[in-house]
Design a protein around this motif. Structure first.
Motif, PDB file in Angstrom:
ATOM      1  N   UNK A   1     -13.469  -6.961   1.672  1.00 22.01           N
ATOM      2  CA  UNK A   1     -12.903  -5.871   1.761  1.00 22.01           C
ATOM      3  C   UNK A   1     -12.191  -5.742   3.114  1.00 22.01           C
ATOM      4  N   UNK A   2     -10.973  -5.820   3.205  1.00 23.35           N
ATOM      5  CA  UNK A   2     -10.262  -5.778   4.586  1.00 23.35           C
ATOM      6  C   UNK A   2      -9.883  -4.031   4.688  1.00 23.35           C
ATOM      7  N   UNK A   3     -10.557  -3.272   5.452  1.00 23.31           N
ATOM      8  CA  UNK A   3     -10.168  -1.952   5.330  1.00 23.31           C
ATOM      9  C   UNK A   3     -11.358  -1.240   4.873  1.00 23.31           C
ATOM     10  N   UNK A   4     -12.721  -1.739   5.099  1.00 21.40           N
ATOM     11  CA  UNK A   4     -14.068  -1.045   4.529  1.00 21.40           C
ATOM     12  C   UNK A   4     -14.170   0.553   4.843  1.00 21.40           C
ATOM     13  N   UNK A   5     -13.563   0.886   6.097  1.00 23.83           N
ATOM     14  CA  UNK A   5     -13.737   2.170   6.438  1.00 23.83           C
ATOM     15  C   UNK A   5     -13.026   3.027   5.624  1.00 23.83           C
ATOM     16  N   UNK A   6     -11.725   2.532   5.074  1.00 21.54           N
ATOM     17  CA  UNK A   6     -10.903   3.284   4.019  1.00 21.54           C
ATOM     18  C   UNK A   6     -11.806   3.201   2.774  1.00 21.54           C
ATOM     19  N   UNK A   7     -12.273   2.284   2.433  1.00 20.70           N
ATOM     20  CA  UNK A   7     -12.934   1.916   1.015  1.00 20.70           C
ATOM     21  C   UNK A   7     -14.074   3.016   0.845  1.00 20.70           C
ATOM     22  N   UNK A   8     -14.689   3.181   2.091  1.00 21.32           N
ATOM     23  CA  UNK A   8     -15.965   4.071   1.872  1.00 21.32           C
ATOM     24  C   UNK A   8     -15.632   5.550   1.774  1.00 21.32           C
ATOM     25  N   UNK A   9     -14.442   5.942   2.364  1.00 21.93           N
ATOM     26  CA  UNK A   9     -13.820   7.343   2.389  1.00 21.93           C
ATOM     27  C   UNK A   9     -13.221   7.487   1.178  1.00 21.93           C
ATOM     28  N   UNK A  10     -13.044   6.513   0.425  1.00 21.57           N
ATOM     29  CA  UNK A  10     -12.181   6.652  -0.838  1.00 21.57           C
ATOM     30  C   UNK A  10     -10.573   6.797  -0.662  1.00 21.57           C
ATOM     31  N   UNK A  11     -10.340   6.268   0.217  1.00 24.33           N
ATOM     32  CA  UNK A  11      -8.730   5.894   0.798  1.00 24.33           C
ATOM     33  C   UNK A  11      -8.260   4.590   0.055  1.00 24.33           C
ATOM     34  N   UNK A  12      -7.250   4.618  -0.762  1.00 20.69           N
ATOM     35  CA  UNK A  12      -6.992   3.440  -1.536  1.00 20.69           C
ATOM     36  C   UNK A  12      -6.519   2.173  -0.886  1.00 20.69           C
ATOM     37  N   UNK A  13      -6.103   2.419   0.391  1.00 19.10           N
ATOM     38  CA  UNK A  13      -5.696   1.242   1.410  1.00 19.10           C
ATOM     39  C   UNK A  13      -6.636   0.278   1.904  1.00 19.10           C
ATOM     40  N   UNK A  14      -7.047  -0.757   1.005  1.00 19.10           N
ATOM     41  CA  UNK A  14      -7.988  -1.800   1.436  1.00 19.10           C
ATOM     42  C   UNK A  14      -7.697  -2.985   0.347  1.00 19.10           C
TER      43      UNK A  14
ATOM     44  N   UNK B   1      -4.480  -5.661  -3.206  1.00 25.57           N
ATOM     45  CA  UNK B   1      -4.695  -4.118  -2.916  1.00 25.57           C
ATOM     46  C   UNK B   1      -5.105  -3.621  -4.301  1.00 25.57           C
ATOM     47  N   UNK B   2      -6.328  -3.628  -4.812  1.00 28.83           N
ATOM     48  CA  UNK B   2      -6.821  -3.314  -6.113  1.00 28.83           C
ATOM     49  C   UNK B   2      -6.419  -2.102  -6.487  1.00 28.83           C
ATOM     50  N   UNK B   3      -6.754  -1.105  -5.603  1.00 29.14           N
ATOM     51  CA  UNK B   3      -6.614   0.441  -5.982  1.00 29.14           C
ATOM     52  C   UNK B   3      -5.195   0.699  -5.892  1.00 29.14           C
ATOM     53  N   UNK B   4      -4.048   0.077  -5.310  1.00 30.33           N
ATOM     54  CA  UNK B   4      -2.596   0.162  -5.567  1.00 30.33           C
ATOM     55  C   UNK B   4      -1.915  -0.583  -6.198  1.00 30.33           C
ATOM     56  N   UNK B   5      -2.642  -1.702  -6.936  1.00 29.76           N
ATOM     57  CA  UNK B   5      -2.212  -2.369  -7.823  1.00 29.76           C
ATOM     58  C   UNK B   5      -1.223  -3.363  -7.724  1.00 29.76           C
ATOM     59  N   UNK B   6      -1.189  -3.833  -6.069  1.00 30.51           N
ATOM     60  CA  UNK B   6      -0.219  -4.880  -5.605  1.00 30.51           C
ATOM     61  C   UNK B   6      -1.076  -6.223  -5.150  1.00 30.51           C
ATOM     62  N   UNK B   7      -0.559  -7.195  -5.534  1.00 30.25           N
ATOM     63  CA  UNK B   7      -0.976  -8.620  -5.058  1.00 30.25           C
ATOM     64  C   UNK B   7       0.087  -9.359  -4.425  1.00 30.25           C
ATOM     65  N   UNK B   8       0.045  -9.484  -3.139  1.00 33.62           N
ATOM     66  CA  UNK B   8       0.902 -10.102  -2.060  1.00 33.62           C
ATOM     67  C   UNK B   8       0.432 -11.529  -1.944  1.00 33.62           C
TER      68      UNK B   8
END
Length: 278
Positions: free
Chosen positions: A103-116, A135-142
């Motif tokens: 999880x790159x962006x764990x601080x976003x993850x724990x806050x409910x922010x979709x960008x991780x 980015x599972x919450x945004x639905x994109x795979x780069x």
């Protein structure tokens, strides 16, 4: 490397598998722990997602080594605390290794922010050959392989902007409390030289956005971990961009800084890093 395409495809599959595990815990009840400081966070979801990535890779490459963000123990020895011998502390100069950020962006993850993101990179002899940032919450795979980079199957290309005053640039990385002056200096250099600034909260998502043209550049003036950077650096380069260190030398996983751009005004990004370090 004869199986580079195979490894690139597996990086995509493993990133997606780990991201699905993390997404199941997103916006749920999380037990949040700290590591190096109050804002360096980890959850059980990080460990579970990492375990899924490793398991997915080992189905096809059981003898390969890993560089992982989160600590692990052997499946057979959690009581003894014996470390897994296939988990390395750094990217080796030769041979294959998989670099994983669950999880790159764990601080976003724990806050409910979709960008991780869940990020996986296949590396051979110190250089990435395949990478994926999901980015599972945004639905994109780069993803990027030996010859191309894509987002959800569509070809990635860096932006075509050439005027720095139209650029959106992201300062990335993390600075300890004692080093916040350098962070402030970097933000000031970005604001002074470019049209706008972004702060995404996920290093790999930021680099994916540079590869996709959503951002025109990213700058980090301190050393960074390979799990935070390798996947995105590979994508930016495969999408036609440029990645160096703050001296303008070609970036490697052991570089002490990172400057990524669409290549049109890379010298301006390097100059911003130089301003911050002066």
């Amino acid at each position: 490397m004869p199986d580079a395409h195979h490894r690139a495809a597996l990086a995509e599959r493993a990133a997606r598998a780990g991201g699905v595990v993390a997404r199941q815990a997103f916006r749920g009840d999380l037990a949040v722990e700290t590591k190096a400081n109050k804002n360096d966070l980890v959850t059980e979801a990080d460990r579970d997602a990492q375990g899924q990535v490793v398991a997915t890779v080992r189905e096809e490459f059981p003898n390969d080594a890993f560089v992982l963000e989160e600590d692990v123990v052997t499946l057979s020895g959690p009581e003894t605390g014996e470390t897994d011998p296939s988990v390395l502390d750094e990217v080796p100069a030769t041979g294959p290794v998989w670099v994983v950020d669950p999880i790159d962006g764990t601080a976003n993850f724990v806050r409910g922010n979709r960008t991780w993101a869940t990020s996986v990179t296949a590396v051979e002899d110190g250089e990435p050959v395949g990478s994926a940032t999901y980015l599972p919450s945004e639905g994109d795979l780069f993803a990027a392989g030996p010859e191309s980079a894509t987002r959800d199957g569509a070809t990635l290309s860096v932006s075509e902007r050439s005027d720095p005053e139209t650029f959106a640039v992201a300062p990335v990385g993390w600075w300890d409390r004692d080093d916040r002056t350098e962070f402030a200096d970097l933000c000031g250099a970005v604001v002074g030289r470019f049209g706008d600034m972004r702060r995404i909260g996920s290093f790999q998502a930021t680099l994916a956005y540079v590869a996709d043209g959503a951002l025109d550049g990213a700058v980090c003036t301190n050393p960074n971990h390979p799990w935070d950077t390798l996947a995105g650096v590979h994508m930016v380069r495969q999408a036609g961009g440029t990645v160096t260190d703050a001296d303008g030398e070609r970036w490697r996983h052991d570089s002490d800084s990172l400057v990524a751009s669409n290549g049109e005004a890379h010298a301006e990004l390097v100059a911003a890093a130089t301003d911050a370090l002066a």
